[in-house]
Design an enzyme around this catalytic site. Structure first.
Site, PDB file in Angstrom:
ATOM      1  N   ARG A   1     -17.326  -4.982  10.519  1.00  0.00           N
ATOM      2  CA  ARG A   1     -16.011  -4.509  10.951  1.00  0.00           C
ATOM      3  C   ARG A   1     -16.129  -3.138  11.598  1.00  0.00           C
ATOM      4  O   ARG A   1     -16.892  -2.307  11.133  1.00  0.00           O
ATOM      5  CB  ARG A   1     -15.075  -4.412   9.733  1.00  0.00           C
TER       6      ARG A   1
ATOM      7  N   ARG B   1       0.818  -1.213   0.000  1.00  0.00           N
ATOM      8  CA  ARG B   1       0.000   0.000   0.000  1.00  0.00           C
ATOM      9  C   ARG B   1       0.855   1.267   0.000  1.00  0.00           C
ATOM     10  O   ARG B   1       0.293   2.378   0.021  1.00  0.00           O
ATOM     11  CB  ARG B   1      -0.897   0.017   1.245  1.00  0.00           C
TER      12      ARG B   1
HETATM   13  P1  ADP Z   1      -9.964  -2.549   2.917  1.00  0.00           P
HETATM   14  O1  ADP Z   1      -9.539  -3.340   1.740  1.00  0.00           O
HETATM   15  O2  ADP Z   1     -11.423  -2.556   3.148  1.00  0.00           O
HETATM   16  O3  ADP Z   1      -9.380  -1.166   2.953  1.00  0.00           O
HETATM   17  P2  ADP Z   1      -8.112  -4.029   4.666  1.00  0.00           P
HETATM   18  O4  ADP Z   1      -8.656  -5.144   5.451  1.00  0.00           O
HETATM   19  O5  ADP Z   1      -7.215  -4.334   3.526  1.00  0.00           O
HETATM   20  O6  ADP Z   1      -9.367  -3.156   4.252  1.00  0.00           O
HETATM   21  O7  ADP Z   1      -7.308  -3.035   5.627  1.00  0.00           O
HETATM   22  C1  ADP Z   1      -7.885  -2.563   6.848  1.00  0.00           C
HETATM   23  C2  ADP Z   1      -6.896  -1.662   7.586  1.00  0.00           C
HETATM   24  O8  ADP Z   1      -5.715  -2.427   7.944  1.00  0.00           O
HETATM   25  C3  ADP Z   1      -6.359  -0.484   6.783  1.00  0.00           C
HETATM   26  O9  ADP Z   1      -7.230   0.646   6.839  1.00  0.00           O
HETATM   27  C4  ADP Z   1      -5.021  -0.227   7.508  1.00  0.00           C
HETATM   28  O10 ADP Z   1      -5.221   0.442   8.753  1.00  0.00           O
HETATM   29  C5  ADP Z   1      -4.543  -1.642   7.819  1.00  0.00           C
HETATM   30  N1  ADP Z   1      -3.720  -2.202   6.721  1.00  0.00           N
HETATM   31  C6  ADP Z   1      -4.020  -3.270   5.935  1.00  0.00           C
HETATM   32  N2  ADP Z   1      -3.057  -3.505   5.024  1.00  0.00           N
HETATM   33  C7  ADP Z   1      -2.113  -2.547   5.220  1.00  0.00           C
HETATM   34  C8  ADP Z   1      -0.880  -2.223   4.586  1.00  0.00           C
HETATM   35  N3  ADP Z   1      -0.416  -2.940   3.528  1.00  0.00           N
HETATM   36  N4  ADP Z   1      -0.171  -1.162   5.055  1.00  0.00           N
HETATM   37  C9  ADP Z   1      -0.604  -0.441   6.111  1.00  0.00           C
HETATM   38  N5  ADP Z   1      -1.768  -0.672   6.752  1.00  0.00           N
HETATM   39  C10 ADP Z   1      -2.534  -1.713   6.314  1.00  0.00           C
END
Ligand code: ADP
Ligand code: ADP
Length: 207
Positions: free
Chosen positions: A153, A88
């Site tokens: 969630r 990300r």
């Molecule tokens: P969505 O796809 O609905 O945004 P995720 O389950 O992928 O949700 O992510 C939920 C939260 O977990 C994000 O808003 C962030 O806080 C954290 N997160 C997930 N993946 C990452 C990542 N690669 N880097 C930083 N934070 C992450």
């Protein structure tokens, strides 16, 4: 094969990743799922991660890469994986490249699931999941079967979604330029039925 599923929150990355797991026989690695599991365990790391998730902010790269690396090293990911929600940031993309290179692998394709902002809020606020199986549903578009008790969630509220979308645009969308340079990006229209989107992804991957 190592594939990244890319797109804004609610694009359908998790939903489509699970379908590709069946089809390709490689695991899904979702940093969001890994972080929620860590948070549920109540560990100090989990508590720290939960603070970022609740605010809709990205967890720090160092912690995220640590969590990801431990999962990538597991036996079932030896032959490739589907990366959902990772990388990300550009720092995470660079870390992924280095980790895969150590294994003689590289990112084969980045599939961007395009969904307009106007569609995101309804998808996320309607998202529910079955805590027993992890199966993800939507109250309107993919309702849970009768009798299945679903939960929402904590970060799937209107306020947090707005912040997550802003975070996506500021920090995550720019990562695409990194992969564009490598010529591995394919885009699919993420609006349509779950099956239609799966077919588009299969066509884009040539599988
Ligand atoms: P969505 O796809 O609905 O945004 P995720 O389950 O992928 O949700 O992510 C939920 C939260 O977990 C994000 O808003 C962030 O806080 C954290 N997160 C997930 N993946 C990452 C990542 N690669 N880097 C930083 N934070 C992450
Ligand atoms: P992401 O992992 O990208 O955050 P999810 O796969 O969790 O996205 O999907 C977000 C919500 O939208 C879920 O409730 C899911 O059931 C629903 N959803 C997924 N794909 C579609 C689609 N093509 N049309 C309508 N709703 C969808």
């Amino acid at each position: 094969m190592d594939i990244i599923l890319f797109g804004p929150p609610g694009a359908g990355k998790g939903t489509q990743a699970k379908r590709l797991v069946e089809l390709l026989g490689i695991p899904q690695i979702s940093t969001g799922d890994l972080m929620r599991a860590e948070a549920k365990s109540g560990s100090p790391l989990g508590e720290e991660l939960q603070r970022y998730m609740s605010r809709g902010e990205l967890a720090p790269d160092s912690l995220t890469i640590e969590v990801f690396k431990a999962r990538l090293g597991q036996e079932d990911a030896k032959g490739g994986a589907i990366f959902d929600g990772f990388p990300r940031t550009t720092a995470q993309a660079e870390a992924l490249e280095a980790l895969l290179a150590e294994l003689g692998r590289r990112v084969d394709k980045v599939v961007v699931i395009d969904v307009p902002d106007s569609e995101i809020l309804g998808r996320i606020t309607g998202r529910r999941s079955d805590p027993a199986t992890g199966q993800v549903y939507h109250i309107t578009y993919n309702p849970p079967p009768p009798g299945v008790e679903v939960v929402q969630r904590k970060d799937d509220t209107e306020e947090v979604v707005a912040h997550r979308l802003a975070t996506y645009k500021a920090q995550t969308e720019p990562v695409l330029a990194y992969y564009d340079k490598k010529g591995v990006v394919v885009r699919v229209d993420g609006v349509g039925s779950l099956d239609e989107v799966t077919e588009r992804i299969k066509a884009a991957l040539g599988v």
